[in-house]
Scaffold this motif. Sequence first.
Motif, PDB file in Angstrom:
ATOM      1  N   PRO A 204      -3.111  -0.992  44.517  1.00 35.75           N
ATOM      2  CA  PRO A 204      -3.722   0.094  45.283  1.00 35.75           C
ATOM      3  C   PRO A 204      -3.981  -0.222  46.746  1.00 35.75           C
ATOM      4  CG  PRO A 204      -5.333  -0.945  43.827  1.00 35.75           C
ATOM      5  CD  PRO A 204      -4.001  -1.490  43.446  1.00 35.75           C
ATOM      6  N   MET A 205      -4.056  -1.508  47.106  1.00 33.85           N
ATOM      7  CA  MET A 205      -4.326  -1.847  48.503  1.00 33.85           C
ATOM      8  C   MET A 205      -3.067  -1.876  49.367  1.00 33.85           C
ATOM      9  SD  MET A 205      -7.305  -4.747  48.098  1.00 33.85           S
ATOM     10  CE  MET A 205      -7.666  -4.792  49.840  1.00 33.85           C
ATOM     11  N   VAL A 206      -1.898  -1.747  48.752  1.00 33.17           N
ATOM     12  CA  VAL A 206      -0.641  -1.739  49.499  1.00 33.17           C
ATOM     13  C   VAL A 206      -0.416  -0.346  50.091  1.00 33.17           C
ATOM     14  CG1 VAL A 206       1.869  -1.922  49.321  1.00 33.17           C
ATOM     15  CG2 VAL A 206       0.403  -3.572  48.157  1.00 33.17           C
ATOM     16  N   ASN A 213       6.924  -2.955  48.923  1.00 35.79           N
ATOM     17  CA  ASN A 213       8.328  -3.029  48.522  1.00 35.79           C
ATOM     18  C   ASN A 213       9.003  -1.716  48.908  1.00 35.79           C
ATOM     19  OD1 ASN A 213       7.904  -5.551  47.355  1.00 35.79           O
ATOM     20  ND2 ASN A 213       7.319  -4.650  45.394  1.00 35.79           N
ATOM     21  N   LEU A 214       9.913  -1.777  49.869  1.00 39.76           N
ATOM     22  CA  LEU A 214      10.499  -0.548  50.400  1.00 39.76           C
ATOM     23  C   LEU A 214      11.372   0.147  49.354  1.00 39.76           C
ATOM     24  CD1 LEU A 214      11.357  -1.516  54.071  1.00 39.76           C
ATOM     25  CD2 LEU A 214       9.157  -1.018  52.989  1.00 39.76           C
ATOM     26  N   PRO A 312      -1.135   1.615  65.157  1.00 41.05           N
ATOM     27  CA  PRO A 312      -0.951   0.210  65.487  1.00 41.05           C
ATOM     28  C   PRO A 312      -0.832  -0.736  64.285  1.00 41.05           C
ATOM     29  CG  PRO A 312      -3.262   0.740  65.597  1.00 41.05           C
ATOM     30  CD  PRO A 312      -2.549   2.016  65.244  1.00 41.05           C
ATOM     31  N   MET A 313      -0.960  -0.289  63.027  1.00 44.34           N
ATOM     32  CA  MET A 313      -0.673  -1.190  61.908  1.00 44.34           C
ATOM     33  C   MET A 313       0.814  -1.541  61.937  1.00 44.34           C
ATOM     34  SD  MET A 313      -2.816   1.552  60.971  1.00 44.34           S
ATOM     35  CE  MET A 313      -2.311   2.437  59.482  1.00 44.34           C
ATOM     36  N   ASN A 314       1.138  -2.764  61.572  1.00 47.57           N
ATOM     37  CA  ASN A 314       2.533  -3.183  61.563  1.00 47.57           C
ATOM     38  C   ASN A 314       3.303  -2.455  60.460  1.00 47.57           C
ATOM     39  OD1 ASN A 314       2.202  -4.985  63.697  1.00 47.57           O
ATOM     40  ND2 ASN A 314       1.667  -6.677  62.344  1.00 47.57           N
ATOM     41  N   VAL A 315       4.499  -1.985  60.819  1.00 46.89           N
ATOM     42  CA  VAL A 315       5.360  -1.258  59.887  1.00 46.89           C
ATOM     43  C   VAL A 315       6.502  -2.177  59.469  1.00 46.89           C
ATOM     44  CG1 VAL A 315       6.840   0.763  59.581  1.00 46.89           C
ATOM     45  CG2 VAL A 315       4.808   0.903  61.048  1.00 46.89           C
ATOM     46  N   THR A 316       6.721  -2.303  58.171  1.00 44.92           N
ATOM     47  CA  THR A 316       7.836  -3.110  57.687  1.00 44.92           C
ATOM     48  C   THR A 316       9.154  -2.436  58.099  1.00 44.92           C
ATOM     49  OG1 THR A 316       6.529  -3.795  55.780  1.00 44.92           O
ATOM     50  CG2 THR A 316       8.915  -4.146  55.661  1.00 44.92           C
ATOM     51  N   PRO A 317      10.062  -3.170  58.764  1.00 47.20           N
ATOM     52  CA  PRO A 317      11.311  -2.538  59.197  1.00 47.20           C
ATOM     53  C   PRO A 317      12.161  -2.077  58.019  1.00 47.20           C
ATOM     54  CG  PRO A 317      10.946  -4.614  60.357  1.00 47.20           C
ATOM     55  CD  PRO A 317       9.949  -4.564  59.240  1.00 47.20           C
ATOM     56  N   SER A 318      12.740  -0.886  58.157  1.00 44.67           N
ATOM     57  CA  SER A 318      13.712  -0.408  57.183  1.00 44.67           C
ATOM     58  C   SER A 318      15.044  -1.087  57.465  1.00 44.67           C
ATOM     59  CB  SER A 318      13.839   1.108  57.283  1.00 44.67           C
ATOM     60  OG  SER A 318      12.593   1.730  57.013  1.00 44.67           O
ATOM     61  N   SER A 319      15.960  -1.055  56.501  1.00 40.54           N
ATOM     62  CA  SER A 319      17.175  -1.846  56.680  1.00 40.54           C
ATOM     63  C   SER A 319      18.391  -1.242  56.001  1.00 40.54           C
ATOM     64  CB  SER A 319      16.964  -3.272  56.146  1.00 40.54           C
ATOM     65  OG  SER A 319      16.708  -3.248  54.756  1.00 40.54           O
ATOM     66  N   VAL A 320      19.542  -1.484  56.641  1.00 41.12           N
ATOM     67  CA  VAL A 320      20.860  -1.229  56.059  1.00 41.12           C
ATOM     68  C   VAL A 320      21.536  -2.585  55.938  1.00 41.12           C
ATOM     69  CG1 VAL A 320      23.122  -0.179  56.428  1.00 41.12           C
ATOM     70  CG2 VAL A 320      21.051   1.084  57.018  1.00 41.12           C
ATOM     71  N   ASP A 338      21.764  -1.357  48.753  1.00 35.59           N
ATOM     72  CA  ASP A 338      20.598  -2.098  49.237  1.00 35.59           C
ATOM     73  C   ASP A 338      19.963  -1.471  50.474  1.00 35.59           C
ATOM     74  OD1 ASP A 338      20.642  -3.965  47.225  1.00 35.59           O
ATOM     75  OD2 ASP A 338      21.816  -5.443  48.347  1.00 35.59           O
ATOM     76  N   VAL A 339      20.202  -0.204  50.731  1.00 35.46           N
ATOM     77  CA  VAL A 339      19.487   0.484  51.804  1.00 35.46           C
ATOM     78  C   VAL A 339      18.020   0.604  51.388  1.00 35.46           C
ATOM     79  CG1 VAL A 339      19.296   2.594  53.162  1.00 35.46           C
ATOM     80  CG2 VAL A 339      21.551   1.790  52.437  1.00 35.46           C
ATOM     81  N   ARG A 340      17.103   0.230  52.286  1.00 32.58           N
ATOM     82  CA  ARG A 340      15.684   0.274  51.972  1.00 32.58           C
ATOM     83  C   ARG A 340      14.912   0.869  53.153  1.00 32.58           C
ATOM     84  NH1 ARG A 340      17.662  -0.260  47.880  1.00 32.58           N
ATOM     85  NH2 ARG A 340      17.231  -1.720  46.173  1.00 32.58           N
ATOM     86  N   VAL A 341      13.971   1.757  52.827  1.00 31.18           N
ATOM     87  CA  VAL A 341      13.245   2.472  53.874  1.00 31.18           C
ATOM     88  C   VAL A 341      11.768   2.607  53.529  1.00 31.18           C
ATOM     89  CG1 VAL A 341      15.252   3.854  54.567  1.00 31.18           C
ATOM     90  CG2 VAL A 341      13.705   4.712  52.791  1.00 31.18           C
ATOM     91  N   THR A 342      10.964   2.831  54.562  1.00 28.46           N
ATOM     92  CA  THR A 342       9.597   3.299  54.393  1.00 28.46           C
ATOM     93  C   THR A 342       9.599   4.821  54.460  1.00 28.46           C
ATOM     94  OG1 THR A 342       9.184   3.246  56.781  1.00 28.46           O
ATOM     95  CG2 THR A 342       8.622   1.254  55.517  1.00 28.46           C
ATOM     96  N   PRO A 343       8.623   5.479  53.844  1.00 23.10           N
ATOM     97  CA  PRO A 343       8.491   6.923  54.050  1.00 23.10           C
ATOM     98  C   PRO A 343       8.330   7.293  55.526  1.00 23.10           C
ATOM     99  CG  PRO A 343       7.276   6.262  52.111  1.00 23.10           C
ATOM    100  CD  PRO A 343       7.751   4.991  52.755  1.00 23.10           C
TER     101      PRO A 343
END
Length: 485
Positions: A204-206, A213-214, A312-320, A338-343
């Motif tokens: 719940p804290m994630v 996990n993207l 200003p919270m750090n955002v995990t980079p999305s990736s191709v 293996d494409v991974r994204v944040t909302p």
Amino acid sequence: MNAPLRRLSMVVALLFSALLISSTMIQFVDAQALQNRPDNRRTLLATYARERGQILVGGSPVAKSVASKDELKWLRTYPQGKLYAHVTGFYSFTYGAGGGIEGAENSLLSGSSDKLFYRRVTDILTGRDQTGASVELTINAKAQAAAEKGLGGQRGAVVALDPSTGQVLALVSHPSYDPSVLSSHDTSSVVKAWKDLNADPTRPMVDRAIAGNLYPPGSTFKIVTSAAALESGKFTEESLLPGPAQLDLPLTSTPLPNDDRRPCGPNNKVTLKRALEISCNTAFGWLGMDLGADAFRAQAAKFGMGDRLSIPMNVTPSSVPADLNAPQLAQSAIGQYDVRVTPLQVAMIAAAVANRGVVMRPYLVKKVTSSDLEVIDEPQPEQLSQAVSAQTAAALTRMMQGVVENGTGTAAQISGVDVAGKTGTAQHQKGKPPHAWFTSFAPANDAKVAVAVVVEDGGTAGNEAAGGRVAAPIAKSVMEAVIGK
């Protein structure tokens, strides 16, 4: 002096030198960093001696400090707890400032920021009580509430952006938690709550909206593939593409099928526009291979994929993924492999289309003010990149309107308002239901809001989940909250 004594004296001298260097590093070089550590108890005791600044949404506090009768003097409270947990983060005497704005803007809220130096000096000279700065957020309270209600008990996340500025209008992650259990002055209860939260398998804290996990984006990523096709100059929205029931792929005996195992059009042909409307896997798999990996990755990068952002919270980079062979490229073109994204990233893609192809840097802090309402900082909109031309953005808008009017996204229709959107159903683990996605913006030709919704494992629909069925109604409610429908 004999040789053993000389060697011993050299060792002693080296030890004293090491001690001198170490103490110098601690007292001068590392002093500021050590002092600013959120878990530094001496710093925490000093900051508890003054009132911490508020975190505000629409002028109302979602985090504030109230006077307490114990030695810490101030108790941090969260009036709407779980609704804003991943936006506010927590402030704890036991565990420091963590997550959300509490962690990212700790120095301002605590009053220790260099931006408040002259304010601190003035307070000391005048005898005025020292307080931290207040941070006002860009969040739209109605949109936040709509996102929270829409997700309900389902795991997932919702992000809403203002396409023209990049302001974050809603940021909800489920499951959530109550930050107040960590801000209590009862150390034993705080420690227990901390252990329980970290042991919870649902995490719940994630903050699923920007980290964790993207997710594979599924068919929402067909917006990117469509953009690459239109930008190449080789295709228009009316170009005919192969759309068979299944697409034979090189280097493998496993074909790429459509969800319904049927062709996407007569004679196994379909226009690019119609392919997006009905989310034709085979057409987009073929298109990805035709465009090539370099063009595909370059287009994704223009939308912000791979960028390190702070909101200003750090955002995990999305990736191709790099080094895609042909089958992998076909799968990536439909948002799998293996494409991974944040909302947040998916919302940025929709927002860029809505904003004539311009990606705005997302931000969550609207204004920082002192206790007497003096403006200390006021971030301004900033362009991040030009993802596509205005002409391509207009074509993508028409195509995405078709998704909502005549395709897989009809559940996002709003009476009297043109909506553009794209569904997604993302396979992610064998034996588990797919994630349900929807991204959209409205009004289509003068967008005030862009939204991305992901519901993990299909939510309450389970294996019957589809983005249009599960996620689109949530996006609709958030859009309606912003545009006042």
